[in-house]
Design a protein around this motif. Structure first.
Motif, PDB file in Angstrom:
ATOM      1  N   VAL A 168     -26.737  71.583  32.484  1.00 49.20           N
ATOM      2  CA  VAL A 168     -25.913  72.727  32.069  1.00 49.20           C
ATOM      3  C   VAL A 168     -26.727  73.729  31.260  1.00 49.20           C
ATOM      4  O   VAL A 168     -26.568  74.947  31.406  1.00 49.20           O
ATOM      5  CB  VAL A 168     -24.662  72.251  31.308  1.00 49.20           C
ATOM      6  N   LYS A 169     -27.635  73.257  30.422  1.00 53.29           N
ATOM      7  CA  LYS A 169     -28.507  74.171  29.688  1.00 53.29           C
ATOM      8  C   LYS A 169     -29.368  74.984  30.671  1.00 53.29           C
ATOM      9  O   LYS A 169     -29.635  76.175  30.451  1.00 53.29           O
ATOM     10  CB  LYS A 169     -29.407  73.394  28.723  1.00 53.29           C
ATOM     11  N   SER A 170     -29.783  74.336  31.772  1.00 47.11           N
ATOM     12  CA  SER A 170     -30.587  75.023  32.788  1.00 47.11           C
ATOM     13  C   SER A 170     -29.761  76.084  33.511  1.00 47.11           C
ATOM     14  O   SER A 170     -30.206  77.228  33.681  1.00 47.11           O
ATOM     15  CB  SER A 170     -31.139  74.014  33.803  1.00 47.11           C
ATOM     16  N   MET A 171     -28.553  75.713  33.942  1.00 48.30           N
ATOM     17  CA  MET A 171     -27.731  76.687  34.682  1.00 48.30           C
ATOM     18  C   MET A 171     -27.391  77.885  33.780  1.00 48.30           C
ATOM     19  O   MET A 171     -27.388  79.039  34.235  1.00 48.30           O
ATOM     20  CB  MET A 171     -26.483  76.045  35.281  1.00 48.30           C
ATOM     21  N   ALA A 172     -27.128  77.610  32.492  1.00 48.20           N
ATOM     22  CA  ALA A 172     -26.804  78.695  31.565  1.00 48.20           C
ATOM     23  C   ALA A 172     -28.009  79.627  31.380  1.00 48.20           C
ATOM     24  O   ALA A 172     -27.854  80.857  31.354  1.00 48.20           O
ATOM     25  CB  ALA A 172     -26.374  78.124  30.218  1.00 48.20           C
ATOM     26  N   ALA A 173     -29.194  79.050  31.270  1.00 47.37           N
ATOM     27  CA  ALA A 173     -30.407  79.863  31.107  1.00 47.37           C
ATOM     28  C   ALA A 173     -30.642  80.739  32.336  1.00 47.37           C
ATOM     29  O   ALA A 173     -30.996  81.918  32.220  1.00 47.37           O
ATOM     30  CB  ALA A 173     -31.613  78.946  30.863  1.00 47.37           C
ATOM     31  N   ILE A 174     -30.426  80.167  33.522  1.00 49.98           N
ATOM     32  CA  ILE A 174     -30.632  80.910  34.779  1.00 49.98           C
ATOM     33  C   ILE A 174     -29.624  82.053  34.896  1.00 49.98           C
ATOM     34  O   ILE A 174     -29.990  83.197  35.199  1.00 49.98           O
ATOM     35  CB  ILE A 174     -30.537  79.948  35.983  1.00 49.98           C
ATOM     36  N   LEU A 175     -28.355  81.763  34.638  1.00 48.94           N
ATOM     37  CA  LEU A 175     -27.309  82.796  34.730  1.00 48.94           C
ATOM     38  C   LEU A 175     -27.534  83.904  33.700  1.00 48.94           C
ATOM     39  O   LEU A 175     -27.353  85.095  33.994  1.00 48.94           O
ATOM     40  CB  LEU A 175     -25.930  82.153  34.524  1.00 48.94           C
ATOM     41  N   THR A 176     -27.924  83.515  32.487  1.00 48.25           N
ATOM     42  CA  THR A 176     -28.162  84.500  31.428  1.00 48.25           C
ATOM     43  C   THR A 176     -29.321  85.415  31.790  1.00 48.25           C
ATOM     44  O   THR A 176     -29.248  86.639  31.628  1.00 48.25           O
ATOM     45  CB  THR A 176     -28.439  83.792  30.085  1.00 48.25           C
ATOM     46  N   LYS A 177     -30.403  84.823  32.306  1.00 52.16           N
ATOM     47  CA  LYS A 177     -31.579  85.614  32.661  1.00 52.16           C
ATOM     48  C   LYS A 177     -31.289  86.520  33.858  1.00 52.16           C
ATOM     49  O   LYS A 177     -31.728  87.678  33.904  1.00 52.16           O
ATOM     50  CB  LYS A 177     -32.751  84.677  32.981  1.00 52.16           C
ATOM     51  N   ALA A 178     -30.516  86.025  34.832  1.00 49.88           N
ATOM     52  CA  ALA A 178     -30.244  86.792  36.054  1.00 49.88           C
ATOM     53  C   ALA A 178     -29.387  88.026  35.777  1.00 49.88           C
ATOM     54  O   ALA A 178     -29.493  89.028  36.491  1.00 49.88           O
ATOM     55  CB  ALA A 178     -29.562  85.905  37.085  1.00 49.88           C
ATOM     56  N   LYS A 179     -28.521  87.935  34.735  1.00 42.60           N
ATOM     57  CA  LYS A 179     -27.570  89.017  34.435  1.00 42.60           C
ATOM     58  C   LYS A 179     -26.755  89.408  35.672  1.00 42.60           C
ATOM     59  O   LYS A 179     -26.348  90.563  35.831  1.00 42.60           O
ATOM     60  CB  LYS A 179     -28.300  90.251  33.881  1.00 42.60           C
ATOM     61  N   SER A 180     -26.577  88.440  36.561  1.00 42.13           N
ATOM     62  CA  SER A 180     -25.862  88.670  37.815  1.00 42.13           C
ATOM     63  C   SER A 180     -25.499  87.314  38.384  1.00 42.13           C
ATOM     64  O   SER A 180     -26.151  86.307  38.067  1.00 42.13           O
ATOM     65  CB  SER A 180     -26.769  89.418  38.808  1.00 42.13           C
ATOM     66  N   THR A 181     -24.452  87.281  39.233  1.00 43.38           N
ATOM     67  CA  THR A 181     -24.112  86.028  39.903  1.00 43.38           C
ATOM     68  C   THR A 181     -24.540  86.067  41.370  1.00 43.38           C
ATOM     69  O   THR A 181     -24.212  85.175  42.136  1.00 43.38           O
ATOM     70  CB  THR A 181     -22.598  85.764  39.820  1.00 43.38           C
ATOM     71  N   ASP A 182     -25.281  87.095  41.743  1.00 45.57           N
ATOM     72  CA  ASP A 182     -25.813  87.213  43.104  1.00 45.57           C
ATOM     73  C   ASP A 182     -26.845  86.113  43.350  1.00 45.57           C
ATOM     74  O   ASP A 182     -27.708  85.860  42.505  1.00 45.57           O
ATOM     75  CB  ASP A 182     -26.457  88.590  43.263  1.00 45.57           C
ATOM     76  N   THR A 183     -26.756  85.470  44.488  1.00 46.26           N
ATOM     77  CA  THR A 183     -27.635  84.322  44.783  1.00 46.26           C
ATOM     78  C   THR A 183     -29.112  84.683  44.693  1.00 46.26           C
ATOM     79  O   THR A 183     -29.906  83.943  44.098  1.00 46.26           O
ATOM     80  CB  THR A 183     -27.317  83.743  46.177  1.00 46.26           C
ATOM     81  N   ASP A 184     -29.509  85.817  45.258  1.00 42.84           N
ATOM     82  CA  ASP A 184     -30.920  86.209  45.214  1.00 42.84           C
ATOM     83  C   ASP A 184     -31.388  86.432  43.780  1.00 42.84           C
ATOM     84  O   ASP A 184     -32.521  86.088  43.420  1.00 42.84           O
ATOM     85  CB  ASP A 184     -31.156  87.478  46.043  1.00 42.84           C
ATOM     86  N   ALA A 185     -30.499  86.979  42.951  1.00 45.16           N
ATOM     87  CA  ALA A 185     -30.848  87.196  41.537  1.00 45.16           C
ATOM     88  C   ALA A 185     -31.006  85.860  40.810  1.00 45.16           C
ATOM     89  O   ALA A 185     -31.894  85.701  39.960  1.00 45.16           O
ATOM     90  CB  ALA A 185     -29.778  88.047  40.861  1.00 45.16           C
ATOM     91  N   LEU A 186     -30.152  84.884  41.151  1.00 42.59           N
ATOM     92  CA  LEU A 186     -30.251  83.560  40.526  1.00 42.59           C
ATOM     93  C   LEU A 186     -31.564  82.879  40.915  1.00 42.59           C
ATOM     94  O   LEU A 186     -32.231  82.263  40.077  1.00 42.59           O
ATOM     95  CB  LEU A 186     -29.063  82.684  40.937  1.00 42.59           C
ATOM     96  N   ILE A 187     -31.935  82.986  42.192  1.00 38.12           N
ATOM     97  CA  ILE A 187     -33.195  82.379  42.657  1.00 38.12           C
ATOM     98  C   ILE A 187     -34.374  83.002  41.929  1.00 38.12           C
ATOM     99  O   ILE A 187     -35.275  82.300  41.439  1.00 38.12           O
ATOM    100  CB  ILE A 187     -33.342  82.541  44.184  1.00 38.12           C
ATOM    101  N   ALA A 188     -34.374  84.328  41.852  1.00 42.05           N
ATOM    102  CA  ALA A 188     -35.472  85.022  41.171  1.00 42.05           C
ATOM    103  C   ALA A 188     -35.547  84.624  39.700  1.00 42.05           C
ATOM    104  O   ALA A 188     -36.639  84.411  39.155  1.00 42.05           O
ATOM    105  CB  ALA A 188     -35.287  86.536  41.300  1.00 42.05           C
ATOM    106  N   ALA A 189     -34.376  84.479  39.061  1.00 39.12           N
ATOM    107  CA  ALA A 189     -34.349  84.107  37.638  1.00 39.12           C
ATOM    108  C   ALA A 189     -34.832  82.679  37.418  1.00 39.12           C
ATOM    109  O   ALA A 189     -35.480  82.374  36.407  1.00 39.12           O
ATOM    110  CB  ALA A 189     -32.933  84.266  37.089  1.00 39.12           C
TER     111      ALA A 189
END
Length: 388
Positions: free
Chosen positions: A304-325
């Motif tokens: 959960v700490k990982s998913m939160a860090a990824i979502l926070t960094k992506a500033k988007s819920t778009d899949t490509d943005a999540l992968i890049a983050a």
């Protein structure tokens, strides 16, 4: 299938909330998944108490796959199509995790795997949409093979559950040990069905092969049966045993006074890990649950700490943005900082290796050392070549 669990400070998802799907084998392996759920619930509350995801509340919708790939796919479909989750996460068994990873690839959904250990998930069958938290079989096998190579033993036998995880663990251990010690030979293999070991006949067959040492990959109830039957038949007497996962409290604790001493194992000696990051986690976990953490607790928490860090960094819920983050992101965990490598999407979370011992009537790990995944993973350049 089991009922869906929706957690976000007691609310259902609405505006200003980000929904994530989580799927695991809750009914099939509660010894691991119950502490795992406690770990992710603790992390979820911490994330939301600290402001959530850029001000939005993180919601986790959880489903039980019963240890069946088909049920996991049904759950994944429901989470994406009906619940509108922005990513899926979790999984325990490697065959189930591989099915979910393939789903993620087909549906172009971000998947953060927690526990599945097969190397195929990030290498031979890796895909753009799948990232993995726990160290793969390769890392644990490399640690164990390094210690096994120091033993005088030349004749080895193996015991492993007959599915993706067990097959992968045995294959990579054999490869790495024979590379370090070309004089070693494997003289016997036993492949009981996962969850249905006939421990007496397995012990008898291994004894007949007359090995100097045994590699064990069994866990859970199967491990308890194997240890008890093997001890009764003197299978382990005068033999070295190297064992994946046996030092994890969820598998070591049920052995109690039957704990074999001197096995070389990977695990989690929560009672002796003395770092500020682990102490903070341990204190928070014990305060909330009045219980000690298992390895599953750490996996759920770090996931959960990982998913939160990824979502926070992506500033988007778009899949490509999540992968890049997610590529190259660093996350703090109870075992210290980890990084999700850009080349193969594998995190650098490590593992403890040590020996089993009996203390006050229960099994513990002693003489242990923590190794970062960085110490044993192939280089990112080499790992990239292993991917399709």
């Amino acid at each position: 299938m089991g009922t869906a669990l929706c957690l976000a400070a007691g609310t259902h998802a609405m505006a200003g909330e980000i929904k994530v799907g989580e799927i695991n084998s809750y009914s099939a392996l509660p010894a691991f998944t119950d502490p795992y759920k406690k770990g992710w619930q603790l992390a979820l509350d911490e994330v939301n108490a600290a402001g959530g995801i850029n001000g939005d509340t993180l919601v986790i919708i959880s489903k039980d796959d019963g240890g069946k790939p088909g049920d996991a796919l049904t759950a994944a479909n429901e989470l994406v199509a009906k619940e509108g989750v922005v990513m899926i996460s979790g999984s325990f068994f490697s065959n189930v995790g591989m099915a979910v990873a393939d789903f993620a690839k087909q549906k172009k959904v971000f998947y953060l795997a927690g526990e599945p250990l097969t190397d195929a998930m990030i290498w031979s069958k890796g895909n753009d949409y799948t990232f993995r938290l726990r160290p793969p079989n390769y890392v644990q096998a490399a640690m164990l093979a390094q210690e096994a190579a120091k033993l005088p033993a030349k004749r080895w036998a193996t015991i492993a559950p007959n599915y993706e995880y067990g097959q992968s663990a045995v294959a990579v251990f054999k490869e790495l040990l024979q590379k370090a010690r070309p004089d070693v030979e494997f003289v016997g293999e036993q492949w009981p069905p996962q969850g249905k070991i006939d421990a007496g006949s397995v012990a008898q067959a291994i004894e007949a092969a007359k090995p100097d040492a045994i590699l064990n990959v069994e866990f859970g109830a199967d491990l308890v049966k194997l240890v008890r039957e093997g001890t009764t038949r003197d299978l382990f007497k005068g033999r070295s045993v190297v064992s994946f996962l046996t030092g994890e409290p969820e598998y070591l604790d049920p052995l109690k006074t039957d704990t074999p001493e001197g096995w070389i194992v990977t695990g989690y000696p929560w009672y002796s890990v003395d770092t500020p990051a682990h102490k903070a986690f341990l204190d928070a976990y014990q305060k909330r649950y009045n219980d000690y953490p298992r390895l599953g607790s750490v996996v759920g928490y770090a996931l959960v700490k990982s998913m939160a860090a990824i979502l926070t960094k992506a500033k988007s819920t778009d899949t490509d943005a999540l992968i890049a983050a997610a590529k190259g992101i660093s996350v703090d965990t109870p075992f210290g900082p980890i990084t999700y490598r850009a080349a193969d999407h594998q995190s650098t979370l490590g593992a403890f290796i040590g020996k089993t011992a009996l203390k006050d009537g229960k099994g513990v790990m002693v003489d242990f050392q923590y190794h970062s995944g960085n110490d044993f993973l192939p280089s990112e350049a080499d790992a990239a070549k292993l991917r399709p």
